[in-house]
Design an enzyme around this catalytic site. Structure first.
Site, PDB file in Angstrom:
ATOM      1  NE  ARG A   1      -3.963  -1.917   2.079  1.00 56.66           N
ATOM      2  CZ  ARG A   1      -3.805  -3.133   2.771  1.00 56.66           C
ATOM      3  NH1 ARG A   1      -2.739  -2.922   3.665  1.00 56.66           N
ATOM      4  NH2 ARG A   1      -4.655  -4.174   2.669  1.00 56.66           N
TER       5      ARG A   1
ATOM      6  CE  LYS B   1      -1.629  14.501 -12.862  1.00 56.06           C
ATOM      7  NZ  LYS B   1      -1.966  15.383 -14.294  1.00 56.06           N
TER       8      LYS B   1
ATOM      9  CD  GLU C   1       5.311  18.392 -22.077  1.00 54.85           C
ATOM     10  OE1 GLU C   1       5.016  19.237 -21.508  1.00 54.85           O
ATOM     11  OE2 GLU C   1       4.887  17.284 -22.350  1.00 54.85           O
TER      12      GLU C   1
ATOM     13  CE  LYS D   1       4.304  18.198 -12.885  1.00 54.26           C
ATOM     14  NZ  LYS D   1       4.461  17.022 -13.640  1.00 54.26           N
TER      15      LYS D   1
ATOM     16  CD  GLU E   1      -4.989  17.725 -13.988  1.00 51.04           C
ATOM     17  OE1 GLU E   1      -3.741  16.980 -13.929  1.00 51.04           O
ATOM     18  OE2 GLU E   1      -5.306  17.834 -15.008  1.00 51.04           O
TER      19      GLU E   1
ATOM     20  NE  ARG F   1      -0.024  17.658 -11.674  1.00 47.43           N
ATOM     21  CZ  ARG F   1       0.638  16.724 -10.588  1.00 47.43           C
ATOM     22  NH1 ARG F   1       0.460  16.613  -9.482  1.00 47.43           N
ATOM     23  NH2 ARG F   1       1.529  15.880 -11.323  1.00 47.43           N
TER      24      ARG F   1
ATOM     25  CG  ASN G   1      -3.095  18.627 -19.025  1.00 44.71           C
ATOM     26  OD1 ASN G   1      -2.289  17.729 -19.614  1.00 44.71           O
ATOM     27  ND2 ASN G   1      -3.723  18.600 -17.930  1.00 44.71           N
TER      28      ASN G   1
ATOM     29  CG  HIS H   1      -0.541  18.252 -23.095  1.00 42.34           C
ATOM     30  ND1 HIS H   1       0.398  19.412 -23.176  1.00 42.34           N
ATOM     31  CD2 HIS H   1       0.702  17.396 -22.494  1.00 42.34           C
ATOM     32  CE1 HIS H   1       1.647  19.145 -22.389  1.00 42.34           C
ATOM     33  NE2 HIS H   1       1.723  17.840 -22.284  1.00 42.34           N
TER      34      HIS H   1
ATOM     35  CG  HIS I   1      -3.037  13.689 -25.067  1.00 42.63           C
ATOM     36  ND1 HIS I   1      -3.546  14.316 -23.878  1.00 42.63           N
ATOM     37  CD2 HIS I   1      -1.640  13.394 -24.848  1.00 42.63           C
ATOM     38  CE1 HIS I   1      -2.683  14.431 -22.933  1.00 42.63           C
ATOM     39  NE2 HIS I   1      -1.636  13.881 -23.580  1.00 42.63           N
TER      40      HIS I   1
ATOM     41  CG  HIS J   1       3.968  13.884 -25.002  1.00 38.94           C
ATOM     42  ND1 HIS J   1       2.528  13.506 -24.941  1.00 38.94           N
ATOM     43  CD2 HIS J   1       4.438  14.436 -24.021  1.00 38.94           C
ATOM     44  CE1 HIS J   1       1.945  14.410 -24.098  1.00 38.94           C
ATOM     45  NE2 HIS J   1       3.158  14.995 -23.473  1.00 38.94           N
TER      46      HIS J   1
HETATM   47  P1  NAD Z   1      10.569   7.243 -22.581  1.00 38.54           P
HETATM   48  O1  NAD Z   1      10.755   6.953 -21.131  1.00 38.54           O
HETATM   49  O2  NAD Z   1       9.940   6.148 -23.529  1.00 38.54           O
HETATM   50  O3  NAD Z   1      11.948   7.813 -23.097  1.00 38.54           O
HETATM   51  C1  NAD Z   1      12.316   8.042 -24.451  1.00 38.54           C
HETATM   52  C2  NAD Z   1      13.487   7.311 -25.023  1.00 38.54           C
HETATM   53  O4  NAD Z   1      14.599   7.724 -24.539  1.00 38.54           O
HETATM   54  C3  NAD Z   1      13.459   5.799 -24.609  1.00 38.54           C
HETATM   55  O5  NAD Z   1      13.800   5.049 -25.676  1.00 38.54           O
HETATM   56  C4  NAD Z   1      14.427   5.761 -23.300  1.00 38.54           C
HETATM   57  O6  NAD Z   1      14.825   4.512 -23.291  1.00 38.54           O
HETATM   58  C5  NAD Z   1      15.376   6.620 -23.885  1.00 38.54           C
HETATM   59  N1  NAD Z   1      15.998   7.258 -23.007  1.00 38.54           N
HETATM   60  C6  NAD Z   1      15.767   7.846 -21.796  1.00 38.54           C
HETATM   61  N2  NAD Z   1      16.730   8.400 -21.083  1.00 38.54           N
HETATM   62  C7  NAD Z   1      18.132   8.303 -21.970  1.00 38.54           C
HETATM   63  C8  NAD Z   1      19.444   8.810 -21.974  1.00 38.54           C
HETATM   64  N3  NAD Z   1      19.693   9.403 -20.974  1.00 38.54           N
HETATM   65  N4  NAD Z   1      20.061   8.234 -23.004  1.00 38.54           N
HETATM   66  C9  NAD Z   1      19.527   7.505 -23.933  1.00 38.54           C
HETATM   67  N5  NAD Z   1      18.474   7.174 -24.046  1.00 38.54           N
HETATM   68  C10 NAD Z   1      17.510   7.449 -23.149  1.00 38.54           C
HETATM   69  O7  NAD Z   1       9.604   8.666 -22.809  1.00 38.54           O
HETATM   70  P2  NAD Z   1       9.741  10.094 -22.053  1.00 38.54           P
HETATM   71  O8  NAD Z   1       9.593  11.065 -23.084  1.00 38.54           O
HETATM   72  O9  NAD Z   1      10.727  10.217 -21.185  1.00 38.54           O
HETATM   73  O10 NAD Z   1       8.227   9.822 -21.111  1.00 38.54           O
HETATM   74  C11 NAD Z   1       7.046   9.759 -21.770  1.00 38.54           C
HETATM   75  C12 NAD Z   1       6.193   9.020 -20.695  1.00 38.54           C
HETATM   76  O11 NAD Z   1       5.968   9.842 -19.496  1.00 38.54           O
HETATM   77  C13 NAD Z   1       4.640   8.596 -21.212  1.00 38.54           C
HETATM   78  O12 NAD Z   1       4.502   7.339 -20.752  1.00 38.54           O
HETATM   79  C14 NAD Z   1       3.950   9.633 -20.667  1.00 38.54           C
HETATM   80  O13 NAD Z   1       2.436   9.254 -20.268  1.00 38.54           O
HETATM   81  C15 NAD Z   1       4.693   9.932 -19.280  1.00 38.54           C
HETATM   82  N6  NAD Z   1       4.411  11.027 -18.483  1.00 38.54           N
HETATM   83  C16 NAD Z   1       4.219  11.254 -17.396  1.00 38.54           C
HETATM   84  C17 NAD Z   1       3.682  12.381 -16.728  1.00 38.54           C
HETATM   85  C18 NAD Z   1       3.882  12.267 -15.196  1.00 38.54           C
HETATM   86  O14 NAD Z   1       3.367  13.496 -14.644  1.00 38.54           O
HETATM   87  N7  NAD Z   1       3.815  11.164 -14.430  1.00 38.54           N
HETATM   88  C19 NAD Z   1       4.231  13.838 -17.358  1.00 38.54           C
HETATM   89  C20 NAD Z   1       4.394  13.642 -18.546  1.00 38.54           C
HETATM   90  C21 NAD Z   1       4.772  12.199 -19.429  1.00 38.54           C
HETATM   91  N1  GLY Z   2       2.386  16.512 -16.632  1.00 39.84           N
HETATM   92  C1  GLY Z   2       0.925  16.897 -16.258  1.00 39.84           C
HETATM   93  C2  GLY Z   2       0.990  16.717 -14.658  1.00 39.84           C
HETATM   94  O1  GLY Z   2       2.089  16.459 -13.942  1.00 39.84           O
HETATM   95  O2  GLY Z   2      -0.117  17.313 -14.245  1.00 39.84           O
END
Ligand code: NAD
Ligand code: GLY
Length: 360
Positions: free
Chosen positions: A121, A143, A185, A227, A237, A241, A245, A248, A252, A265
């Site tokens: 949990r 998140k 971003e 942030k 949110e 918050r 978006n 976005h 999306h 993205h």
């Molecule tokens: P990702 O995690 O897929 O990374 C992008 C690519 O870069 C991958 O192939 C990864 O292996 C590679 N990579 C990462 N760091 C590296 C490094 N230092 N050197 C070489 N390669 C590297 O994608 P992302 O853009 O980092 O994240 C997208 C994800 O984040 C989505 O799933 C999205 O839903 C999520 N997200 C979450 C939030 C949140 O608030 N939690 C906000 C925005 C996005």
């Molecule tokens: N990336 C959107 C949020 O964290 O709320």
């Protein structure tokens, strides 16, 4: 090692630091302070682990630790992979004071954070984001979650990390498209709430595109500060918050319409921010000159701003109706009054959105 910058996400007893520094990954005494128990599971992927796992594992010497290296890609942000992380915690005989370390981009951060939210949990987790998007956005704010076949991020939990450790040197290995996608971003923070930061980004656009280390570190710190402030004021949110978006809802829809992976993205968000800014001008909310400035900045950074050829405006509008921010069947968009002044607009007429999508 450069000096470490420390920011704080102020959430009362759940407050946590964001440490930003070149080479901080190799300074284990700095970030190990955030680990309270004796059991640690490091979750990473097949791309990031060969680059940085050894340094993290070396930093954990003396603790009972295990590593889980998942395949790379959004398609592995699943309940099944999260289950593997939970099984790894079980095999480690992890107690309630165990810690999960997420080493990777946003996919690993969301998944590992969700596993930490579920195990007994909720146990501690540490974010070590290695993509620019994860460093400026997803690692901060708690998140966590995974995708279902029915849609992205449908299963998840708010679960704040114990600390966020940002080693800006890890960006040297990030592929170019991923890096520029993350810059979208960064621009977003200036666009939604900080004209001075937007001005600074205009001044440093070429340096950022060329990954100048000082410019990148400054951009990350200023983004994280935004942030952290927004999360502290509106963790769940309920209001502000949602401004994160900006661009976005269009983005999306574009990602879905073009097929996941075709547009990254941040690329989709860049196009979406340009559309949101121009729609704001169409509606008389903001000066057209501000939309032009945003478009110029995005272009200089090397991000796309045009809708992909052959985009179907009606199909995109239908996809926008599926957005999680919508209430009672109305499209709820984040628009702006101009640079640095975003706001929630609860009910934008379909005709205005269609006009903007058809105008390109
Ligand atoms: P990702 O995690 O897929 O990374 C992008 C690519 O870069 C991958 O192939 C990864 O292996 C590679 N990579 C990462 N760091 C590296 C490094 N230092 N050197 C070489 N390669 C590297 O994608 P992302 O853009 O980092 O994240 C997208 C994800 O984040 C989505 O799933 C999205 O839903 C999520 N997200 C979450 C939030 C949140 O608030 N939690 C906000 C925005 C996005
Ligand atoms: N990336 C959107 C949020 O964290 O709320």
């Amino acid at each position: 090692m450069s000096p470490v910058r420390e920011l704080n996400v102020a959430l009362g007893a759940r407050s946590y630091p964001i440490w930003i520094g070149r080479g901080i990954l190799h300074d284990a005494p700095h970030w190990r302070r955030a680990i309270r128990g004796r059991h640690v599971l490091v979750v990473s992927n097949t791309t990031v682990a060969p680059l940085y796992l050894e340094a993290v594992v070396a930093g954990l010497a003396g603790l009972q630790q295990a590593s889980l290296v998942l395949p790379d890609g959004e398609q592995y942000k699943t309940l099944a992979c999260c289950g593997e992380a939970l099984e790894a915690l079980a095999a480690l005989k992890a107690n309630r004071d165990a810690c999960v370390i997420a080493l990777g981009g946003g996919v690993i951060g969301d998944l590992a954070g969700f596993a930490a939210a579920c195990w007994m949990r909720g146990i501690d987790f540490l974010q070590i984001p290695t993509s620019l998007l994860a460093q400026v956005d997803s690692s901060v704010g708690g998140k966590t979650g995974v995708n279902l076949p029915a849609g992205k991020n449908l299963v998840g939990a708010f679960h704040q990390p114990r600390a966020v450790v940002i080693d800006t040197d890890t960006l040297t290995t990030l592929p170019e498209r991923e890096y520029r996608s993350g810059l979208a971003e960064v621009v977003k923070y200036g666009a939604i709430g900080d004209l001075a930061f937007f001005n600074w980004l205009e001044h440093r656009a070429e340096a950022l595109a060329a990954r100048d280390s000082d410019a990148v570190a400054e951009a990350i710190a200023r983004s994280c500060l935004h942030k952290a402030g927004i999360v502290a004021r509106d963790e769940r949110e309920d209001g502000e918050r949602a401004l994160l978006n900006f661009g976005h809802t269009f983005g999306h829809a574009l990602e879905t319409a073009s097929g996941y992976g075709r547009l990254l993205h941040g690329e989709a968000v860049a196009i979406g921010m340009r559309l949101a800014a121009q729609l704001s001008s169409d509606l008389g909310l903001a000066p057209g000159a501000d939309a032009d400035r945003l478009e110029r900045l995005l272009r200089r950074i090397g991000l796309p701003v045009e809708l992909p050829a052959g985009s179907d405006a009606s199909a995109l509008l239908q996809l926008m109706y599926l957005d999680k921010k919508n209430l009672s069947g109305h499209i709820r968009l984040i628009l702006w009054r101009g640079i640095g002044a975003a706001e929630i607009v609860p009910d934008v007429a379909d005709a205005a959105i269609l006009h903007r999508l058809r105008s390109g």
